[in-house]
Design an enzyme around this catalytic site. Structure first.
Site, PDB file in Angstrom:
ATOM      1  N   ASP A   1      34.335  39.808  45.289  1.00  0.00           N
ATOM      2  CA  ASP A   1      35.411  39.192  44.493  1.00  0.00           C
ATOM      3  C   ASP A   1      34.891  39.020  43.061  1.00  0.00           C
ATOM      4  O   ASP A   1      34.094  38.129  42.799  1.00  0.00           O
ATOM      5  CB  ASP A   1      35.776  37.838  45.120  1.00  0.00           C
ATOM      6  CG  ASP A   1      36.972  37.185  44.450  1.00  0.00           C
ATOM      7  OD1 ASP A   1      37.572  37.786  43.545  1.00  0.00           O
ATOM      8  OD2 ASP A   1      37.303  36.038  44.848  1.00  0.00           O
TER       9      ASP A   1
ATOM     10  N   HIS B   1      38.816  34.102  50.603  1.00  0.00           N
ATOM     11  CA  HIS B   1      38.685  32.647  50.581  1.00  0.00           C
ATOM     12  C   HIS B   1      38.170  32.293  51.973  1.00  0.00           C
ATOM     13  O   HIS B   1      38.948  32.070  52.899  1.00  0.00           O
ATOM     14  CB  HIS B   1      40.024  31.978  50.267  1.00  0.00           C
ATOM     15  CG  HIS B   1      40.540  32.333  48.899  1.00  0.00           C
ATOM     16  ND1 HIS B   1      41.814  32.089  48.479  1.00  0.00           N
ATOM     17  CD2 HIS B   1      39.922  32.913  47.835  1.00  0.00           C
ATOM     18  CE1 HIS B   1      41.966  32.510  47.230  1.00  0.00           C
ATOM     19  NE2 HIS B   1      40.836  33.018  46.821  1.00  0.00           N
TER      20      HIS B   1
ATOM     21  N   ASP C   1      60.307  50.378  60.890  1.00  0.00           N
ATOM     22  CA  ASP C   1      59.341  50.612  61.968  1.00  0.00           C
ATOM     23  C   ASP C   1      57.955  51.017  61.428  1.00  0.00           C
ATOM     24  O   ASP C   1      57.131  51.560  62.158  1.00  0.00           O
ATOM     25  CB  ASP C   1      59.878  51.655  62.955  1.00  0.00           C
ATOM     26  CG  ASP C   1      60.118  52.992  62.294  1.00  0.00           C
ATOM     27  OD1 ASP C   1      60.027  53.057  61.050  1.00  0.00           O
ATOM     28  OD2 ASP C   1      60.388  53.961  63.013  1.00  0.00           O
TER      29      ASP C   1
ATOM     30  N   TYR D   1      43.202  29.753  30.368  1.00  0.00           N
ATOM     31  CA  TYR D   1      44.481  30.472  30.325  1.00  0.00           C
ATOM     32  C   TYR D   1      45.387  29.727  29.362  1.00  0.00           C
ATOM     33  O   TYR D   1      45.853  28.630  29.679  1.00  0.00           O
ATOM     34  CB  TYR D   1      45.091  30.545  31.729  1.00  0.00           C
ATOM     35  CG  TYR D   1      44.070  30.946  32.773  1.00  0.00           C
ATOM     36  CD1 TYR D   1      43.770  32.290  32.996  1.00  0.00           C
ATOM     37  CD2 TYR D   1      43.359  29.979  33.485  1.00  0.00           C
ATOM     38  CE1 TYR D   1      42.796  32.660  33.921  1.00  0.00           C
ATOM     39  CE2 TYR D   1      42.383  30.337  34.404  1.00  0.00           C
ATOM     40  CZ  TYR D   1      42.108  31.668  34.619  1.00  0.00           C
ATOM     41  OH  TYR D   1      41.137  32.033  35.527  1.00  0.00           O
TER      42      TYR D   1
ATOM     43  N   GLU E   1      34.222  36.075  36.890  1.00  0.00           N
ATOM     44  CA  GLU E   1      33.971  35.697  38.287  1.00  0.00           C
ATOM     45  C   GLU E   1      32.832  36.516  38.867  1.00  0.00           C
ATOM     46  O   GLU E   1      32.857  37.748  38.807  1.00  0.00           O
ATOM     47  CB  GLU E   1      35.243  35.922  39.126  1.00  0.00           C
ATOM     48  CG  GLU E   1      35.044  35.651  40.607  1.00  0.00           C
ATOM     49  CD  GLU E   1      36.333  35.728  41.410  1.00  0.00           C
ATOM     50  OE1 GLU E   1      37.252  36.472  41.001  1.00  0.00           O
ATOM     51  OE2 GLU E   1      36.414  35.039  42.447  1.00  0.00           O
TER      52      GLU E   1
ATOM     53  N   GLU F   1      33.878  31.140  39.221  1.00  0.00           N
ATOM     54  CA  GLU F   1      34.938  31.819  38.477  1.00  0.00           C
ATOM     55  C   GLU F   1      35.666  30.912  37.487  1.00  0.00           C
ATOM     56  O   GLU F   1      36.864  30.655  37.634  1.00  0.00           O
ATOM     57  CB  GLU F   1      35.928  32.467  39.441  1.00  0.00           C
ATOM     58  CG  GLU F   1      36.442  31.595  40.583  1.00  0.00           C
ATOM     59  CD  GLU F   1      37.421  32.363  41.458  1.00  0.00           C
ATOM     60  OE1 GLU F   1      38.384  32.927  40.927  1.00  0.00           O
ATOM     61  OE2 GLU F   1      37.200  32.401  42.685  1.00  0.00           O
TER      62      GLU F   1
ATOM     63  N   HIS G   1      34.942  29.313  45.676  1.00  0.00           N
ATOM     64  CA  HIS G   1      35.366  29.327  47.082  1.00  0.00           C
ATOM     65  C   HIS G   1      34.345  30.125  47.871  1.00  0.00           C
ATOM     66  O   HIS G   1      33.673  31.006  47.324  1.00  0.00           O
ATOM     67  CB  HIS G   1      36.785  29.910  47.243  1.00  0.00           C
ATOM     68  CG  HIS G   1      36.968  31.288  46.662  1.00  0.00           C
ATOM     69  ND1 HIS G   1      36.562  32.427  47.315  1.00  0.00           N
ATOM     70  CD2 HIS G   1      37.507  31.705  45.492  1.00  0.00           C
ATOM     71  CE1 HIS G   1      36.872  33.490  46.568  1.00  0.00           C
ATOM     72  NE2 HIS G   1      37.423  33.081  45.447  1.00  0.00           N
TER      73      HIS G   1
ATOM     74  N   ARG H   1      38.974  35.108  32.484  1.00  0.00           N
ATOM     75  CA  ARG H   1      38.261  34.608  33.665  1.00  0.00           C
ATOM     76  C   ARG H   1      37.032  35.479  33.847  1.00  0.00           C
ATOM     77  O   ARG H   1      37.090  36.699  33.602  1.00  0.00           O
ATOM     78  CB  ARG H   1      39.150  34.656  34.918  1.00  0.00           C
ATOM     79  CG  ARG H   1      38.417  34.209  36.180  1.00  0.00           C
ATOM     80  CD  ARG H   1      39.344  33.841  37.355  1.00  0.00           C
ATOM     81  NE  ARG H   1      40.127  34.924  37.910  1.00  0.00           N
ATOM     82  CZ  ARG H   1      41.423  35.099  37.700  1.00  0.00           C
ATOM     83  NH1 ARG H   1      42.099  34.279  36.915  1.00  0.00           N
ATOM     84  NH2 ARG H   1      42.065  36.110  38.251  1.00  0.00           N
TER      85      ARG H   1
ATOM     86  N   ASP I   1      40.835  41.315  38.216  1.00  0.00           N
ATOM     87  CA  ASP I   1      40.270  40.568  39.337  1.00  0.00           C
ATOM     88  C   ASP I   1      40.407  41.476  40.549  1.00  0.00           C
ATOM     89  O   ASP I   1      41.523  41.720  41.021  1.00  0.00           O
ATOM     90  CB  ASP I   1      41.046  39.250  39.523  1.00  0.00           C
ATOM     91  CG  ASP I   1      40.455  38.376  40.628  1.00  0.00           C
ATOM     92  OD1 ASP I   1      39.669  38.878  41.452  1.00  0.00           O
ATOM     93  OD2 ASP I   1      40.791  37.173  40.661  1.00  0.00           O
TER      94      ASP I   1
ATOM     95  N   HIS J   1      47.657  35.133  39.642  1.00  0.00           N
ATOM     96  CA  HIS J   1      47.721  36.193  40.648  1.00  0.00           C
ATOM     97  C   HIS J   1      48.746  37.254  40.242  1.00  0.00           C
ATOM     98  O   HIS J   1      49.667  37.577  40.993  1.00  0.00           O
ATOM     99  CB  HIS J   1      48.026  35.614  42.036  1.00  0.00           C
ATOM    100  CG  HIS J   1      46.870  34.857  42.607  1.00  0.00           C
ATOM    101  ND1 HIS J   1      46.986  33.988  43.649  1.00  0.00           N
ATOM    102  CD2 HIS J   1      45.552  34.840  42.269  1.00  0.00           C
ATOM    103  CE1 HIS J   1      45.793  33.466  43.931  1.00  0.00           C
ATOM    104  NE2 HIS J   1      44.919  33.971  43.097  1.00  0.00           N
TER     105      HIS J   1
ATOM    106  N   HIS K   1      42.582  26.083  38.333  1.00  0.00           N
ATOM    107  CA  HIS K   1      42.086  26.421  39.678  1.00  0.00           C
ATOM    108  C   HIS K   1      40.664  25.900  39.872  1.00  0.00           C
ATOM    109  O   HIS K   1      40.043  25.396  38.946  1.00  0.00           O
ATOM    110  CB  HIS K   1      42.188  27.925  39.939  1.00  0.00           C
ATOM    111  CG  HIS K   1      41.417  28.791  38.977  1.00  0.00           C
ATOM    112  ND1 HIS K   1      40.056  28.927  39.024  1.00  0.00           N
ATOM    113  CD2 HIS K   1      41.835  29.564  37.941  1.00  0.00           C
ATOM    114  CE1 HIS K   1      39.670  29.758  38.079  1.00  0.00           C
ATOM    115  NE2 HIS K   1      40.721  30.155  37.388  1.00  0.00           N
TER     116      HIS K   1
HETATM  117  N1  GLY Z   1      40.842  37.081  43.872  1.00  0.00           N
HETATM  118  C1  GLY Z   1      41.201  35.785  44.291  1.00  0.00           C
HETATM  119  C2  GLY Z   1      40.271  34.798  43.785  1.00  0.00           C
HETATM  120  O1  GLY Z   1      39.585  35.047  42.830  1.00  0.00           O
HETATM  121  O2  GLY Z   1      40.133  33.742  44.329  1.00  0.00           O
HETATM  122 MN    MN Z   2      37.736  34.306  43.747  1.00  0.00          MN
HETATM  123 MN    MN Z   3      38.925  36.976  42.254  1.00  0.00          MN
END
Ligand code: GLY
Ligand code: MN
Ligand code: MN
Length: 454
Positions: A283, A373, A51, A401, A421, A397, A366, A419, A272, A255, A362
């Site tokens: 982000d 996103h 609950d 990898y 970003e 970004e 975005h 990465r 990240d 992720h 990737h």
């Molecule tokens: N944190 C998710 C992305 O970088 O798209």
């Molecule tokens: Mn991102």
């Molecule tokens: Mn990110």
């Protein structure tokens, strides 16, 4: 009782004020609808376990048009001169409010949120059908809310059977995303202000995490530095998405949210993390050595990703497409991978095919806004990529990898994930990087890492 100020400062703009951005957006939305009636549902209330509920987070489209942070249903009727905006809400209820906090109620919906009419949600079944019946079309995101889907489908079936004699009842269902996504992708000044704050806060948290880092620190400890920085910024602030802290080969998992290991001496740490501030998101990703010194192979990979990021940022201006930026990024990274001896062959062929996806799987960008996103098309129905315009906000970004198990790759690069970003705002003649409160230059990062470590 003290008023709880939830939501963005724009939420606090009194309804009916000349600068109420939600009223302005509803007018633009109504204009673009032209015909029909729009039905928008709030986010569902979700159970975490038994609950206990997940902290409520309003649906972004619903929030964009209403500023309302509670469960509800909004109905927009362009052709009704008196009631263009109707809200169905939870009514005031002293007992429930004692348990779960204040509600705006029917009165608040009209007085504070500018609804022309408001009713308790319990009256939805009885009243919604009558609101829809005079229209020839319903703007509704079919599939977004099971209960509403079922309700509308059953009414549409009924109207269809009777239309020959009744001459009424909507027959078309159209997706409001067609209008809303195009509105949301270009940010208004209030939105840019909120995103700016989210980006500054995100950068501040990354700096703190770098300063706290040391060999042996738990990934969860760094996540805590990040998340507590977000939460300390105020009631409107928190993580925009689960913070990712991956050390060593965990940095090659896109992720990775377990955050359950300790950073080895000599390992890279990829963080990240982005703040949500007043519903708008930042982000950022940074990758740094846990001990403050990049090894030569780590630095080689880092520099490759940094060059890709710099090239992408330099490309941003109105008229360019997200696809062109991604293509150029893939090509640059393919060249770097060939130079490093990680891949063999012609970089153009590698970049255009599947091979690059083994190490860069990737997208480069975005949209960013109310959602991490964010809403907005990248290409038109015909398939053409949409050109950037001033006021758009998106991420850049690039990453590489290299799996620990990639035994066909020079050993020194195995298990390295990098990465970088940042978030950019498209301006009239280029872009503004909103996240430069945290450095990207490797020397600056090395100087920062461990500055606060005990
Ligand atoms: N944190 C998710 C992305 O970088 O798209
Ligand atoms: Mn991102
Ligand atoms: Mn990110």
């Amino acid at each position: 009782m003290a008023t709880i100020l939830a939501g963005t400062p724009e939420t606090r703009t009194p309804a009916g004020a000349p600068d109420d951005p939600r009223a302005r957006r509803r007018e633009r939305f109504l204009e673009r609808m032209g015909r029909g009636v729009a039905v928008l549902c709030s986010a569902p209330e979700l159970i975490k376990s038994r609950d206990t509920e997940v902290l409520y987070r309003q649906d972004s489209d619903f929030f964009y048009l209403t500023g309302f942070s509670e469960p509800g249903v909004a109905v927009l009727t362009p052709h009704d001169g008196r009631h263009r905006f109707t809200l169905f809400v939870r009514p005031r209820d002293p007992e429930r409010e004692t348990w779960n906090g204040p509600r705006a109620g029917v009165e608040g919906a009209t007085e504070r949120f500018g609804a022309d009419a408001a009713y308790p949600l319990a009256e939805l079944d009885a009243r919604l059908k009558a609101l829809l019946e005079p229209a020839d079309a319903i703007w509704y995101a079919l599939g977004s809310n099971e209960k509403m889907d079922r309700r509308l489908v059953s009414w549409i079936r009924e109207w269809r059977l009777r239309r020959a004699r009744s001459g009424k009842g909507p027959s078309d269902v159209m997706d409001p995303a067609g209008i809303l996504d195009a509105m949301r992708v270009v940010k208004e000044p209030e939105e840019i202000g909120a995103i700016r704050r989210a980006c500054e806060l995100s950068a501040q948290a990354h700096v703190r995490a770098m300063r706290a880092a040391r060999p042996g620190i738990g990934e969860w400890e760094l996540a805590n530095v990040i998340d507590s920085t977000f939460r300390a910024a105020g009631p409107d602030a928190g993580p925009a998405y689960p913070t990712i802290v991956g050390s060593g080969a965990n940095a090659t998992i896109l992720h990775y949210v377990l955050n359950a290991e300790r950073a080895d001496d000599g390992a890279l740490v990829l963080i990240d993390a982005g703040a949500e501030w007043g519903m708008y998101c930042g982000d950022i990703t940074r990758t740094f050595p846990a001990n403050g010194r990049f090894t030569a192979p780590q630095r080689r990979v880092y520099d490759a990703v940094l060059r890709a990021e710099e090239q992408a940022i330099a490309m941003v201006r109105p008229g360019v497409t997200i696809a062109a930026i991604h293509e150029a990024t893939r090509l640059l990274l393919a060249r770097e991978l060939v130079e490093m001896g990680v891949l063999q062959g012609d970089p153009e062929t590698i970049a255009e095919g599947e091979e690059i996806k083994r190490f860069y799987m990737h997208q480069t960008s975005h949209w960013l806004g109310l959602d991490v996103h964010d809403a907005g098309d990248y290409r038109a129905r015909g398939g053409d990529w949409l050109p950037l315009a001033a006021g758009m906000v998106f991420t850049i970004e690039p990453g590489l990898y290299i799996p620990a198990a990639a035994d066909d790759v020079p050993a020194e690069y195995r298990g390295i994930g990098v990465r970088i970003e940042d978030d950019v705002l498209v301006t009239e003649d280029g872009c503004e990087v909103l996240t430069r409160g945290v450095p990207v230059a490797p020397e600056e990062i090395e100087a920062l890492v461990g500055a606060d470590a005990g």
